[in-house]
Design a protein around this motif. Structure first.
Motif, PDB file in Angstrom:
ATOM      1  N   LYS A   1       0.840  -1.206   0.000  1.00 14.04           N
ATOM      2  CA  LYS A   1       0.000   0.000   0.000  1.00 14.04           C
ATOM      3  C   LYS A   1       0.878   1.260   0.000  1.00 14.04           C
ATOM      4  CE  LYS A   1      -2.643   0.471   3.494  1.00 14.04           C
ATOM      5  NZ  LYS A   1      -3.436   0.051   4.586  1.00 14.04           N
ATOM      6  N   GLY A   2       1.858   1.268   0.872  1.00 19.51           N
ATOM      7  CA  GLY A   2       2.696   2.464   1.005  1.00 19.51           C
ATOM      8  C   GLY A   2       3.908   2.452   0.086  1.00 19.51           C
ATOM      9  N   LYS A   3       4.071   1.351  -0.698  1.00 20.84           N
ATOM     10  CA  LYS A   3       5.251   1.200  -1.578  1.00 20.84           C
ATOM     11  C   LYS A   3       6.553   1.460  -0.809  1.00 20.84           C
ATOM     12  CE  LYS A   3       3.135   1.843  -5.966  1.00 20.84           C
ATOM     13  NZ  LYS A   3       2.729   2.514  -7.085  1.00 20.84           N
ATOM     14  N   ARG A   4       6.719   0.684   0.250  1.00 19.89           N
ATOM     15  CA  ARG A   4       7.928   0.826   1.056  1.00 19.89           C
ATOM     16  C   ARG A   4       8.509  -0.552   1.349  1.00 19.89           C
ATOM     17  NH1 ARG A   4       8.510   5.840   2.957  1.00 19.89           N
ATOM     18  NH2 ARG A   4      10.057   5.297   4.526  1.00 19.89           N
ATOM     19  N   ILE A   5       9.820  -0.611   1.455  1.00 21.34           N
ATOM     20  CA  ILE A   5      10.492  -1.836   1.898  1.00 21.34           C
ATOM     21  C   ILE A   5      10.813  -1.629   3.372  1.00 21.34           C
ATOM     22  CG2 ILE A   5      12.585  -3.231   1.675  1.00 21.34           C
ATOM     23  CD1 ILE A   5      12.437  -2.590  -1.378  1.00 21.34           C
ATOM     24  N   ALA A   6      10.323  -2.575   4.184  1.00 21.46           N
ATOM     25  CA  ALA A   6      10.414  -2.381   5.632  1.00 21.46           C
ATOM     26  C   ALA A   6      11.231  -3.490   6.285  1.00 21.46           C
ATOM     27  CB  ALA A   6       9.014  -2.361   6.231  1.00 21.46           C
ATOM     28  N   PHE A   7      12.112  -3.097   7.174  1.00 22.20           N
ATOM     29  CA  PHE A   7      12.848  -4.031   8.028  1.00 22.20           C
ATOM     30  C   PHE A   7      12.195  -3.878   9.395  1.00 22.20           C
ATOM     31  CE2 PHE A   7      15.372  -3.401   4.385  1.00 22.20           C
ATOM     32  CZ  PHE A   7      16.046  -4.587   4.174  1.00 22.20           C
ATOM     33  N   ILE A   8      11.216  -4.729   9.626  1.00 23.74           N
ATOM     34  CA  ILE A   8      10.245  -4.461  10.689  1.00 23.74           C
ATOM     35  C   ILE A   8      10.909  -4.395  12.051  1.00 23.74           C
ATOM     36  CG2 ILE A   8       8.126  -5.297  11.782  1.00 23.74           C
ATOM     37  CD1 ILE A   8       7.440  -6.689   9.146  1.00 23.74           C
ATOM     38  N   LYS A   9      11.757  -5.369  12.356  1.00 27.72           N
ATOM     39  CA  LYS A   9      12.324  -5.395  13.709  1.00 27.72           C
ATOM     40  C   LYS A   9      13.404  -4.344  13.912  1.00 27.72           C
ATOM     41  CE  LYS A   9      13.241  -8.871  16.286  1.00 27.72           C
ATOM     42  NZ  LYS A   9      14.044 -10.079  16.546  1.00 27.72           N
ATOM     43  N   SER A  10      14.175  -4.090  12.876  1.00 24.54           N
ATOM     44  CA  SER A  10      15.225  -3.069  13.032  1.00 24.54           C
ATOM     45  C   SER A  10      14.621  -1.675  13.091  1.00 24.54           C
ATOM     46  CB  SER A  10      16.220  -3.135  11.876  1.00 24.54           C
ATOM     47  OG  SER A  10      16.767  -4.422  11.776  1.00 24.54           O
ATOM     48  N   GLY A  11      13.375  -1.541  12.642  1.00 22.88           N
ATOM     49  CA  GLY A  11      12.664  -0.272  12.810  1.00 22.88           C
ATOM     50  C   GLY A  11      13.004   0.765  11.757  1.00 22.88           C
TER      51      GLY A  11
END
Ligand code: FAD
Length: 451
Positions: free
Chosen positions: A67-77
């Motif tokens: 949805k946001g067109k982002r690559i996320a490293f969830i735990k590293s924040g």
């Protein structure tokens, strides 16, 4: 006259871009120095996939926020915008030279789970560079291209960096200049590292390849060359295009011969390449060393592949870069307010526990071992013919080698009964990689300048 910064980051690959972004966002003055004239141009071969989206890797799990067109490293924040195309990679299948398949996941199953079934994500690295560079600039980082860093001198409470006739001074340097790092070599970080071999590659983006599917990661092996030659096929996020890369650890192997073998001579694979079109060519030449155990000294912190055993993968390089940039920013704050130093020691502790201990480089290198010990194509065909069930869906070299080890253990009774002649070769898998690769290592020279 040298220009002065709080931080200089050398290398605008995935790790350097994330390091510069993290330190810049904290408000410190940051210069990002890159040898290429255009950071967004990918000049070195890369599979351009994200490892690993369905299991933990470097204590994190990569997530594409559609949805946001982002690559996320969830735990590293941390996360960053990526507005290019992506393609889910449904599974990784290794084929023996004769076409017997060892599947890490069944695509018909993983595809049903959509984004949460994928083992990896194929993306366009040039677009990712462009998106990251935008964020680096928004963070106030001064981006300076065309600087080939050739000298680093630690000086008291700082570092002087020289390259392409220019000089820069900073309190800290983050060396993110990749696995052939000149900075690591100049500053003595390579002392005590074990040199294994090169990793050489050549390949093409290709169209109209008749592979089983265009969302599969595929690899195979040939023994027809003096040392093993490998083929990796990576999905591209453009229609059915693929990124086909031929690899070897051994400079005696001619990669054009490896390519010709798979695309023209091998009866199973050559059919896939009939009528295929070669598009853009790429290549790479890297050293494989054991990792740097202590990635900090004299105000120089190593990030990404710089201190790694050949590669941390893009995901590991990004996590390491982000953490290195954050650690240096925190160290600057510590220095200014008079706090005892803890941010950089914590980065070093993270490097040791998350990479050195949890992702042992010997396990990574074991991914190359099988064709070295099973040195005839017929032997590989036989072993792969015994695989009846898929292994867990996976595109993570450390997890894959553990699955592979368990699989081979389970096949031992059958091999013992049917092909006892192969048992000494299998037993060789437990030898150290220095022994398995000895002939290849002898054919390489660790002093040669590879860039
Ligand atoms: C054939 C191949 C296939 C791969 N496939 C995948 C894959 O599918 N998925 C995956 O996750 N990973 C893959 N990788 C690994 C991935 O490319 C790396 O792990 C990742 O690029 C490391 O990022 P980095 O920023 O640490 O280093 P790099 O990407 O190497 O960036 C280093 C940067 O430093 C610059 N530099 C170097 N020396 C100097 C200097 N002296 N002065 C100034 N600048 C300098 C370079 O120009 C470069 O821009 C692959 C690698 C290869 C070789």
């Amino acid at each position: 006259m040298a220009k002065t910064y709080d931080v200089v980051v050398v290398g605008a690959g995935p790790s350097g871009l994330l390091a510069a972004k993290a330190a810049g966002q904290a408000g410190f003055s940051v210069a990002l120095l890159e040898r290429k004239s255009d950071i967004t141009r990918l000049e070195r071969a890369c599979g351009q996939t994200l490892v690993s989206v369905n299991d933990y890797y470097f204590d994190d799990v990569v997530h594409y926020n559609r949805k946001g067109k982002r690559i996320a490293f969830i735990k590293s924040g941390f996360s960053f915008a990526y507005d290019g195309p992506i393609k889910n990679c449904a599974a990784w299948h290794i084929f023996s030279p004769g076409g017997n398949r060892l599947p890490f996941g069944l695509p018909e199953e993983t595809r049903k789970k959509g984004d949460f079934g994928a083992v990896g994500i194929a993306y366009d690295k040039e677009i990712l560079f462009r998106c990251l560079l935008d964020e680096v600039r928004q963070a106030g980082v001064e981006v300076i291209t065309g600087i080939d860093v050739a000298g680093v001198t630690p000086a008291g409470a700082g570092v002087t960096v020289n390259g392409s006739g220019k000089s820069f001074e900073a309190e800290y340097l983050i060396a993110a200049d990749g696995c052939n790092s000149r900075i690591a070599r100049m500053l003595g970080f390579n002392k005590g590292r074990t040199f294994y071999s090169y990793l050489l590659s050549k390949g093409w983006y290709m169209r109209k390849v008749k592979a089983p599917a265009s969302d599969l990661l595929i690899s195979s092996i040939t023994q027809k060359t003096v040392a093993p030659g490998l083929m990796f096929i990576f999905p591209r996020p453009y229609a059915d295009d693929l990124n086909v890369i031929f690899l070897t650890l051994d400079p005696r192997v001619n990669l054009d011969e490896v390519a010709a073998y798979f695309t023209k001579e091998n009866p199973f694979f050559s059919k896939w390449f009939q009528g295929a079109e070669r598009l853009k060519e790429s290549a790479s030449a890297q050293y494989i060393y054991s990792p740097v155990l202590d990635p900090y000294r004299d105000r120089v912190l190593l990030a990404g592949d710089t201190g790694a055993c050949q590669e941390l993968e893009n995901s590991g390089a990004m996590i390491s870069g982000w953490k290195a940039g954050s650690a240096v920013a925190a160290a600057l704050k510590e220095n200014r307010v008079g706090l005892a130093s803890q941010a950089i020691p914590q980065y070093v502790a993270w490097w040791k526990s998350t990479y050195i201990e949890k992702c042992p480089h010997e396990a990574y290198l074991m991914n190359f071992a099988l064709p070295y010990v099973m040195d005839r194509e017929e032997d590989l065909d036989y072993i792969f013919s015994l695989v009846k069930n898929p292994l867990p869906p996976c595109w993570n070299p450390y997890a894959a080698i553990a699955h592979m080890g368990a699989l081979i253990q389970s096949l031992v009774p059958t091999i013992q009964k049917e092909r006892p002649d192969l048992m000494p070769k299998l037993a060789a898998m437990s030898r150290p990689m220095t022994e398995i690769l000895a002939a290849t290592t002898a054919a390489c020279s660790p002093l040669q300048e590879l860039d």
